[in-house]
Design an enzyme around this catalytic site. Sequence first.
Site, short mmCIF file in Angstrom:
data_model
loop_
_atom_site.label_atom_id
_atom_site.label_comp_id
_atom_site.label_asym_id
_atom_site.label_seq_id
_atom_site.Cartn_x
_atom_site.Cartn_y
_atom_site.Cartn_z
N GLY A 22 1.45 25.09 -19.04
CA GLY A 22 1.22 26.19 -19.89
C GLY A 22 1.54 27.29 -19.84
N LYS A 23 2.57 27.38 -18.79
CA LYS A 23 3.04 28.80 -18.17
C LYS A 23 3.97 29.49 -19.43
CE LYS A 23 5.71 27.09 -15.02
NZ LYS A 23 5.28 25.63 -15.19
N THR A 24 4.56 28.89 -20.07
CA THR A 24 5.38 29.57 -21.08
C THR A 24 4.34 30.26 -22.37
OG1 THR A 24 7.26 28.39 -20.64
CG2 THR A 24 7.03 29.41 -22.79
N LYS A 29 12.46 34.16 -17.31
CA LYS A 29 12.24 32.88 -16.98
C LYS A 29 13.50 32.71 -15.96
CE LYS A 29 11.33 28.37 -16.83
NZ LYS A 29 9.86 27.56 -16.70
N GLY A 65 7.70 31.07 -13.47
CA GLY A 65 8.46 30.48 -12.32
C GLY A 65 8.86 28.95 -13.25
N ALA A 66 9.43 28.20 -12.60
CA ALA A 66 9.55 26.69 -12.88
C ALA A 66 8.86 25.94 -12.09
CB ALA A 66 11.16 26.50 -12.92
N GLY A 67 8.15 25.04 -12.58
CA GLY A 67 7.43 23.88 -12.21
C GLY A 67 6.11 24.69 -11.38
N1 LIG Z 1 -3.60 26.23 -24.67
C1 LIG Z 1 -2.75 25.39 -25.31
N2 LIG Z 1 -2.64 24.99 -26.57
C2 LIG Z 1 -1.78 24.19 -27.12
N3 LIG Z 1 -0.92 23.85 -26.59
C3 LIG Z 1 -0.55 24.20 -25.15
C4 LIG Z 1 -1.71 24.74 -24.74
N4 LIG Z 1 -1.12 25.00 -23.28
C5 LIG Z 1 -0.01 24.23 -23.15
N5 LIG Z 1 0.42 23.61 -24.35
C6 LIG Z 1 1.45 22.85 -24.76
O1 LIG Z 1 1.72 22.08 -23.63
C7 LIG Z 1 2.95 21.88 -23.51
C8 LIG Z 1 3.44 22.66 -22.18
O2 LIG Z 1 3.10 23.91 -22.08
P1 LIG Z 1 4.23 25.05 -21.48
O3 LIG Z 1 5.77 24.67 -22.14
O4 LIG Z 1 3.55 26.40 -21.77
O5 LIG Z 1 4.27 24.48 -20.11
P2 LIG Z 1 5.12 25.23 -18.80
O6 LIG Z 1 4.17 25.31 -17.53
O7 LIG Z 1 5.82 26.38 -19.18
O8 LIG Z 1 6.28 23.90 -18.60
P3 LIG Z 1 7.44 24.20 -17.77
O9 LIG Z 1 7.12 23.86 -16.36
O10 LIG Z 1 8.32 22.99 -18.39
O11 LIG Z 1 8.13 25.48 -17.71
C9 LIG Z 1 3.76 22.64 -24.55
O12 LIG Z 1 3.96 21.71 -25.63
C10 LIG Z 1 2.77 23.83 -24.92
O13 LIG Z 1 2.92 23.78 -26.39
MG LIG Z 2 7.81 26.89 -19.32
#
Ligand SMILES: Nc1ncnc2c1ncn2[C@@H]1O[C@H](COP(=O)(O)OP(=O)(O)OP(=O)(O)O)[C@@H](O)[C@H]1O
Ligand SMILES: [Mg+2]
Length: 210
Positions: free
Chosen positions: A15-17, A38, A97-99
């Site tokens: 959920g970082k993004t 990013k 970050g990534a990961g």
């Molecule tokens: N609080 C939340 N409510 C609804 N959906 C969420 C929530 N947090 C994360 N998600 C969903 O979970 C998935 C992963 O979230 P996100 O892309 O933000 O992760 P990330 O950590 O950025 O991933 P990456 O490592 O690929 O950058 C996405 O589909 C996002 O919409």
């Molecule tokens: Mg991300």
Amino acid sequence: MQPTYFITGTDTGTGKTVLTTLLAAYLRSQKIRVAAFKPVCSGGRALTLDEINPWHFRAGIAPVLAARREKQMVRRAEVLAHIRALRKNFAVTLVEGAGGLLSPLGEDFDSRDLILALRATPVIVAPNRLGAVNHLLLTLAALPVSVRAKAKVVFMSPPKPDTATGTNTKLLGEFFPQEKIFTLPWLGRKIPPAVATGNLRRILQDLIRA
Ligand SMILES: Nc1ncnc2c1ncn2[C@@H]1O[C@H](COP(=O)(O)OP(=O)(O)OP(=O)(O)O)[C@@H](O)[C@H]1O
Ligand SMILES: [Mg+2]
């Protein structure tokens, strides 16, 4: 110096993004000039703006491997130079970050190296489920004490709670300051792009302030 927040996680897909986007929208709504980066990314389908994401590789594997597959090498110094040059123009900088914290981003660095070099505030995002406390304590333990003292933790609520979702915050609070632990609600399958309101807005506000 203007604050830099580095959004990392206990894993990929935590959920970082989602958090970075919410923070950027919130700060903009406050008329605060915010830059969101990013810098290194792999596994994306479409190219994003070069300034946001200058080192972008197609394969959905660790960025350092995705880059090598495209016969490229990403080095710490060039990523740092890029962020440092651009962040001068902004009041707040967000870097995703990534990961996770120690995922190899390039030939000679990971997110921890960037956090230290940028003197950033680490924001560690974890899914609020069984196992998260262990993953968070491991991640926090990997930070030097002085940097850990600045860190914040964000639990992302899952669509359905598991046996640990209700107790993780309190349990982590036995090891890490409770006031630096935040919980974001599950926002549904289609996350609204609009600026957060109500309780969500208050959480973002507290996160930036704490
Ligand atoms: N609080 C939340 N409510 C609804 N959906 C969420 C929530 N947090 C994360 N998600 C969903 O979970 C998935 C992963 O979230 P996100 O892309 O933000 O992760 P990330 O950590 O950025 O991933 P990456 O490592 O690929 O950058 C996405 O589909 C996002 O919409
Ligand atoms: Mg991300």
